[in-house]
Design a protein around this motif. Structure first.
Motif, PDB file in Angstrom:
ATOM      1  N   ASP A  29       0.784  -1.249  -0.308  1.00  0.00           N
ATOM      2  CA  ASP A  29      -0.617   0.169  -0.044  1.00  0.00           C
ATOM      3  C   ASP A  29       0.438   1.261  -0.325  1.00  0.00           C
ATOM      4  O   ASP A  29       0.538   2.434  -0.318  1.00  0.00           O
ATOM      5  CB  ASP A  29      -0.884  -0.058   1.668  1.00  0.00           C
ATOM      6  N   ALA A  30       1.894   1.002   0.306  1.00  0.00           N
ATOM      7  CA  ALA A  30       2.758   2.678   0.652  1.00  0.00           C
ATOM      8  C   ALA A  30       3.891   2.849  -0.469  1.00  0.00           C
ATOM      9  O   ALA A  30       4.611   3.461  -1.215  1.00  0.00           O
ATOM     10  CB  ALA A  30       4.387   2.184   1.722  1.00  0.00           C
ATOM     11  N   GLY A  31       3.663   1.701  -1.343  1.00  0.00           N
ATOM     12  CA  GLY A  31       4.289   1.250  -3.180  1.00  0.00           C
ATOM     13  C   GLY A  31       5.418   0.226  -3.327  1.00  0.00           C
ATOM     14  O   GLY A  31       5.759   0.650  -4.568  1.00  0.00           O
ATOM     15  N   ALA A  32       5.303   0.085  -2.496  1.00  0.00           N
ATOM     16  CA  ALA A  32       6.567  -1.609  -2.633  1.00  0.00           C
ATOM     17  C   ALA A  32       6.373  -1.848  -4.249  1.00  0.00           C
ATOM     18  O   ALA A  32       5.080  -2.568  -3.997  1.00  0.00           O
ATOM     19  CB  ALA A  32       6.987  -2.324  -1.804  1.00  0.00           C
ATOM     20  N   THR A  33       7.395  -2.167  -5.002  1.00  0.00           N
ATOM     21  CA  THR A  33       7.308  -3.163  -6.533  1.00  0.00           C
ATOM     22  C   THR A  33       7.321  -4.908  -6.104  1.00  0.00           C
ATOM     23  O   THR A  33       7.123  -5.464  -6.978  1.00  0.00           O
ATOM     24  CB  THR A  33       7.257  -2.341  -7.461  1.00  0.00           C
ATOM     25  N   ALA A  34       7.270  -4.846  -5.110  1.00  0.00           N
ATOM     26  CA  ALA A  34       8.396  -5.918  -5.349  1.00  0.00           C
ATOM     27  C   ALA A  34       8.354  -6.367  -3.992  1.00  0.00           C
ATOM     28  O   ALA A  34       8.893  -5.824  -2.422  1.00  0.00           O
ATOM     29  CB  ALA A  34       9.341  -6.235  -6.095  1.00  0.00           C
ATOM     30  N   LEU A  35       8.215  -7.930  -3.420  1.00  0.00           N
ATOM     31  CA  LEU A  35       8.717  -8.572  -1.722  1.00  0.00           C
ATOM     32  C   LEU A  35       9.922  -8.931  -2.229  1.00  0.00           C
ATOM     33  O   LEU A  35      10.034 -10.560  -2.955  1.00  0.00           O
ATOM     34  CB  LEU A  35       7.699  -9.121  -1.249  1.00  0.00           C
ATOM     35  N   VAL A  36      10.625  -8.914  -1.357  1.00  0.00           N
ATOM     36  CA  VAL A  36      12.019 -10.208  -0.819  1.00  0.00           C
ATOM     37  C   VAL A  36      12.127 -11.158   0.253  1.00  0.00           C
ATOM     38  O   VAL A  36      12.514 -10.327   1.449  1.00  0.00           O
ATOM     39  CB  VAL A  36      13.705  -9.566  -0.962  1.00  0.00           C
ATOM     40  N   LEU A  37      11.986 -12.281   0.198  1.00  0.00           N
ATOM     41  CA  LEU A  37      11.118 -13.027   1.336  1.00  0.00           C
ATOM     42  C   LEU A  37      12.637 -13.460   1.421  1.00  0.00           C
ATOM     43  O   LEU A  37      13.579 -14.440   0.604  1.00  0.00           O
ATOM     44  CB  LEU A  37      10.676 -14.111   1.088  1.00  0.00           C
ATOM     45  N   THR A  38      13.170 -13.424   2.818  1.00  0.00           N
ATOM     46  CA  THR A  38      14.678 -14.496   3.215  1.00  0.00           C
ATOM     47  C   THR A  38      14.304 -15.416   3.420  1.00  0.00           C
ATOM     48  O   THR A  38      14.178 -15.830   4.309  1.00  0.00           O
ATOM     49  CB  THR A  38      14.787 -13.369   4.552  1.00  0.00           C
ATOM     50  N   GLY A  39      14.738 -16.630   2.712  1.00  0.00           N
ATOM     51  CA  GLY A  39      14.224 -17.518   3.161  1.00  0.00           C
ATOM     52  C   GLY A  39      15.893 -18.194   4.286  1.00  0.00           C
ATOM     53  O   GLY A  39      15.469 -20.001   4.345  1.00  0.00           O
ATOM     54  N   ASP A  40      16.737 -18.055   4.628  1.00  0.00           N
ATOM     55  CA  ASP A  40      17.909 -18.578   5.021  1.00  0.00           C
ATOM     56  C   ASP A  40      17.701 -18.630   6.853  1.00  0.00           C
ATOM     57  O   ASP A  40      19.162 -18.283   7.214  1.00  0.00           O
ATOM     58  CB  ASP A  40      19.643 -18.489   4.447  1.00  0.00           C
ATOM     59  N   THR A  41      17.081 -17.868   6.893  1.00  0.00           N
ATOM     60  CA  THR A  41      16.869 -17.836   8.532  1.00  0.00           C
ATOM     61  C   THR A  41      15.789 -18.157   8.951  1.00  0.00           C
ATOM     62  O   THR A  41      15.413 -17.823  10.136  1.00  0.00           O
ATOM     63  CB  THR A  41      17.195 -15.999   9.297  1.00  0.00           C
ATOM     64  N   PRO A  42      15.655 -19.352   9.458  1.00  0.00           N
ATOM     65  CA  PRO A  42      14.717 -20.145   9.720  1.00  0.00           C
ATOM     66  C   PRO A  42      15.600 -20.305  11.844  1.00  0.00           C
ATOM     67  O   PRO A  42      14.566 -19.524  12.392  1.00  0.00           O
ATOM     68  CB  PRO A  42      15.204 -21.785  10.139  1.00  0.00           C
ATOM     69  N   TYR A  43      15.768 -20.212  11.953  1.00  0.00           N
ATOM     70  CA  TYR A  43      17.017 -19.407  13.612  1.00  0.00           C
ATOM     71  C   TYR A  43      18.081 -18.155  13.109  1.00  0.00           C
ATOM     72  O   TYR A  43      18.443 -18.210  12.186  1.00  0.00           O
ATOM     73  CB  TYR A  43      17.748 -20.043  14.463  1.00  0.00           C
ATOM     74  N   VAL A  44      18.429 -17.222  14.327  1.00  0.00           N
ATOM     75  CA  VAL A  44      19.394 -16.264  13.914  1.00  0.00           C
ATOM     76  C   VAL A  44      20.649 -16.845  13.648  1.00  0.00           C
ATOM     77  O   VAL A  44      20.842 -17.339  14.867  1.00  0.00           O
ATOM     78  CB  VAL A  44      19.238 -15.144  14.843  1.00  0.00           C
ATOM     79  N   GLY A  45      21.312 -16.716  13.128  1.00  0.00           N
ATOM     80  CA  GLY A  45      22.844 -17.144  13.838  1.00  0.00           C
ATOM     81  C   GLY A  45      23.334 -16.922  14.603  1.00  0.00           C
ATOM     82  O   GLY A  45      23.780 -16.133  14.983  1.00  0.00           O
TER      83      GLY A  45
END
Length: 362
Positions: free
Chosen positions: A145-161
């Protein structure tokens, strides 16, 4: 490494609070992945073309409908107010001034709508799968709604290293910064970890986010060709080859070496982007020739922000862009489309992962 990156990093080290500096610089485990990132790019060798008209070098490209002046983008990084009083607002203004694009982090220390206004152009939003899914769904909708034109899903963080260098006393104010964008989406009495990443996320979240928002979803943190193909089959509109700055699983393959496998696996189906240790025009040229559509800069942007605010970020992107133009001309490649795999060959240790030492700040 660019002399400017080196100078801005040195300035940032003088200006940053020690705890903030440790937070930004630290890597997971023994920090092997973090240290190897930069050197990995320099292990490739170039095979330039000659007698090619390079009087006019053009860095422009289109990504998901956005026309950009440069393939050098701003990676999602957390808590920019630790680096500069204006935080993400300054980063956004610097990126826009250079004709780039900023990926705004879920851990932005400034409300994402305010950052969107400062961008004044295309921007993307980075998403974590949160333990309470209502949080990430609300954030994704707010970004759209604020105008982002894509989403970037972080896939390598099931837990914080685990990062021994910065896992001591926390940086003052971080909890309040996390709450800037997430607190309003928590149910009354919700557990404090409701905004943390969930280890139960699967590729089904790609379609969930795309259906919810109508936006293209890229998956970040991909280091294997088969995993890239699995993400694309699940609906990913792009993938980002990334080691998360060496902040998650230590001893993973550097992005520079993972990139060709990922590009080969997805072919021309979706754009492949890359981050990790890119600190010069030659690094960027190598990544683009190996098949990346664009590259993202993480820590160098934070150093630039700490050293000079919006002007520092703009100077970084402009300087690395000028450097990229220069080496593209020397390589006989006046357009990004001319940066093809035949320009690059493995050499100088490119098949020997981990040989050579990189600057530990990148």
């Amino acid at each position: 490494m660019s002399a400017l990156v080196d100078a801005q990093r040195a300035a940032a080290r003088e200006l940053l609070d020690p705890a903030a500096l440790a937070y930004y610089e630290s890597g997971a485990g023994s920090e092997i992945t973090r240290r190897e990132a930069r050197a990995a790019w320099s292990h490739y060798r170039l095979r330039p073309r000659v007698l090619t008209d390079v009087a006019d070098v053009d860095l422009s490209l289109e990504l998901f409908g956005a026309r950009l002046r440069t393939p050098l983008l701003v990676a999602p990084t957390a808590f920019h107010r630790l680096a500069h009083a204006e935080g993400e607002l300054a980063t956004a203004r610097g990126a826009t001034a250079s004709g780039s694009l900023m990926v705004v982090s879920t851990r932005s220390s400034t409300p994402l709508e305010v950052v969107a206004e400062a961008c004044g152009g295309p921007w993307w939003f980075q998403v974590y799968a949160t333990r309470d899914p209502a949080v990430h769904r609300a954030l994704a909708l707010r970004a759209r709604d604020a105008g982002a034109t894509a989403l970037v899903l972080t896939g390598d963080t099931p837990y914080v290293g685990r990062k021994p260098r910065s896992d001591g006393p926390g940086v003052p104010g971080i909890e309040q910064m996390i709450a800037v964008n997430t607190a309003q989406h928590l149910a009354p009495g919700a557990a404090a970890d409701a905004v943390d990443q969930t280890p139960a996320v699967t590729v089904a979240m790609i379609d969930e986010l795309a259906t919810l928002t109508g936006l293209p979803v890229l998956v970040k943190g991909v280091l294997r060709g088969d995993e890239a193909a699995r993400c694309v089959a699940a609906g990913a509109a792009g993938v980002v080859v990334s080691t998360h700055g060496g902040r998650q699983l230590d001893r993973v393959v550097p992005s520079a070496y993972a990139l060709p496998d990922v590009v080969a696996a997805v072919g021309e189906r979706v754009p492949v982007l890359v981050d990790g240790g890119i600190c010069s025009g030659l690094d960027a040229l190598t990544a683009l020739a190996l098949g990346a559509r664009a590259v993202l800069l993480g820590r160098p942007v934070l150093w630039a922000l700490a050293a000079g605010g919006a002007d520092g970020v703009r100077e970084l992107l402009d300087t690395l862009g000028d450097d990229l133009e220069h080496v593209m001309a020397l390589a006989g490649a006046p357009r990004l489309a001319d940066l093809t795999p035949d320009l690059v060959t493995a050499g100088g240790g490119a098949t020997a992962w981990g040989h050579g030492a990189s600057d530990p700040g990148h």
